[in-house]
Design an enzyme around this catalytic site. Structure first.
Site, PDB file in Angstrom:
ATOM      1  N   SER A  24       4.053  -6.566   2.758  1.00 22.64           N
ATOM      2  CA  SER A  24       2.941  -6.467   3.215  1.00 22.64           C
ATOM      3  C   SER A  24       1.714  -6.958   2.540  1.00 22.64           C
ATOM      4  CB  SER A  24       2.706  -5.087   3.746  1.00 22.64           C
ATOM      5  OG  SER A  24       1.392  -4.910   4.526  1.00 22.64           O
ATOM      6  N   LEU A  25       0.998  -5.977   1.936  1.00 26.42           N
ATOM      7  CA  LEU A  25      -0.255  -6.394   0.926  1.00 26.42           C
ATOM      8  C   LEU A  25       0.626  -7.223   0.018  1.00 26.42           C
ATOM      9  CD1 LEU A  25      -2.769  -5.949  -0.844  1.00 26.42           C
ATOM     10  CD2 LEU A  25      -1.471  -3.760  -1.366  1.00 26.42           C
ATOM     11  N   GLN A  64       0.496 -12.379   9.451  1.00 30.80           N
ATOM     12  CA  GLN A  64       1.200 -11.300   9.136  1.00 30.80           C
ATOM     13  C   GLN A  64       0.332  -9.839   9.468  1.00 30.80           C
ATOM     14  OE1 GLN A  64       0.128  -9.314   5.767  1.00 30.80           O
ATOM     15  NE2 GLN A  64       2.120  -9.761   4.518  1.00 30.80           N
ATOM     16  N   ARG A 119      -9.278  -8.488   3.224  1.00 23.86           N
ATOM     17  CA  ARG A 119      -8.208  -7.845   3.940  1.00 23.86           C
ATOM     18  C   ARG A 119      -8.396  -6.293   4.103  1.00 23.86           C
ATOM     19  NH1 ARG A 119      -2.788  -5.916   3.414  1.00 23.86           N
ATOM     20  NH2 ARG A 119      -1.421  -6.717   4.738  1.00 23.86           N
ATOM     21  N   GLN A 148       0.687  -1.300   0.069  1.00 25.16           N
ATOM     22  CA  GLN A 148       0.042   0.135   0.002  1.00 25.16           C
ATOM     23  C   GLN A 148       0.942   1.250   0.060  1.00 25.16           C
ATOM     24  OE1 GLN A 148      -3.158  -0.727   2.727  1.00 25.16           O
ATOM     25  NE2 GLN A 148      -3.734   1.519   2.802  1.00 25.16           N
ATOM     26  N   HIS A 169      -0.073  -3.750  11.067  1.00 26.71           N
ATOM     27  CA  HIS A 169       0.860  -4.771  11.610  1.00 26.71           C
ATOM     28  C   HIS A 169       1.193  -4.661  13.236  1.00 26.71           C
ATOM     29  CE1 HIS A 169       1.703  -6.338   7.621  1.00 26.71           C
ATOM     30  NE2 HIS A 169       1.778  -5.053   7.169  1.00 26.71           N
TER      31      HIS A 169
END
Length: 293
Positions: free
Chosen positions: A87-88, A243, A112, A9, A194
């Protein structure tokens, strides 16, 4: 060995993916499939939308995913030796290495995004970038502060993002500046990604992940949670669930990829943020952006 890496992102921009749509029948079909699956014209927002429209929760994560995955699918001779995503971007990487099919990946990314948005609305929270301090000092100071504040993104040496409750993050920024941080700045994000505050989103996503078919991949994925090569579908699932509340260990993942033979890193998707981080992690790394032929 070639390592393909996928951004997260924040990499989105107006016009992303338009050249793919205009030049590739495969890309056009996948964009049209995504519009139908999501129930709105995400492709139109990606190609023509404003920065504000691209920042909508339901748009940002799927948009970055679509740009990355569709670009990967249009590359000639796409044969990764290893993949990783920030991440994503980990879900993009899992479609690229065959663990997930396109439809399942898009479904998980959308769920998500919406689950994370819901978790953000439950409690005011934020993130901050800490520059110029060793990881151990940041970890120690975060651990000493009351409330929730944790290291969230280990981006490269001297760049660590922290995440948590607003007062705790603000106090951590003050203490980290006192400890010698060059900068400690709050980020314009919707919540504490996170961190333990994402637990409600993790629970929601776990349900969707457990209902999704994960295949044996064509090459290992270096996951944010473990930082090591993973090929077992059940282990990949478990790490993908963890995650959301665990830190993104990008520095350690790249170091392990280099150790395991990665000689070239190719960033697939919008922007070139990961290339900059990779060069700071390993000055000898060769980096480039994937371009469709």
């Amino acid at each position: 060995m070639k390592a393909y890496v996928f951004p997260g992102q924040g990499a989105q921009f107006t016009g992303m993916g338009k050249n793919l749509y205009d030049t590739s029948d495969l890309a056009r079909n996948l964009f049209n499939q995504a519009d139908a699956q999501l129930g709105f014209e995400i492709s139109k927002i990606m190609f023509e939308g404003t920065a504000d429209e691209l920042k909508q929760t339901k748009v940002t994560q799927p948009a970055v995913f679509l740009h990355s995955v569709i670009l990967a699918k249009t590359l000639e001779n796409f044969k990764p030796d290893m993949v990783a995503g920030h991440s994503l971007g980990e879900i993009s990487a899992l479609v690229a290495n065959g663990t997930l099919d396109f439809e399942s990946g898009l479904n998980l990314v959308f769920k998500r995004a919406m689950a994370m948005q819901k978790a953000c609305e439950m409690q005011p929270s934020t993130m901050a970038a800490i520059l110029g301090l060793e990881d151990e000092i940041v970890e120690k100071i975060c651990a000493e502060i009351d409330g929730v504040v944790v290291p969230a993104n280990y981006n490269c040496p001297g760049q660590l993002v922290i995440s948590g409750e607003v007062p705790s993050v603000e106090l951590a920024c003050e203490k980290l500046k006192e400890a010698g941080a060059k900068r400690a700045l709050l980020l314009p994000v919707g919540g504490a990604f996170h961190s333990p505050l994402m637990k409600p989103a993790e629970d929601e996503l776990a349900e969707a992940i457990n209902q999704t078919k994960f295949n044996t991949p064509i090459c290992p994925v270096y996951q944010n949670v473990t930082t090591t090569a993973v090929t077992d579908p059940e282990e990949i699932k478990k790490n993908l669930i963890a995650q959301l509340t665990a830190p993104v260990k990008w520095t350690q993942s790249v170091q392990n990829m280099v150790k395991d033979g990665a000689a070239e890193f190719i960033e697939v998707g919008p922007g070139n943020t990961l290339q900059g981080l990779i060069r700071k992690i390993d000055g000898t790394a060769v980096t480039s952006s994937a371009t469709a032929t």
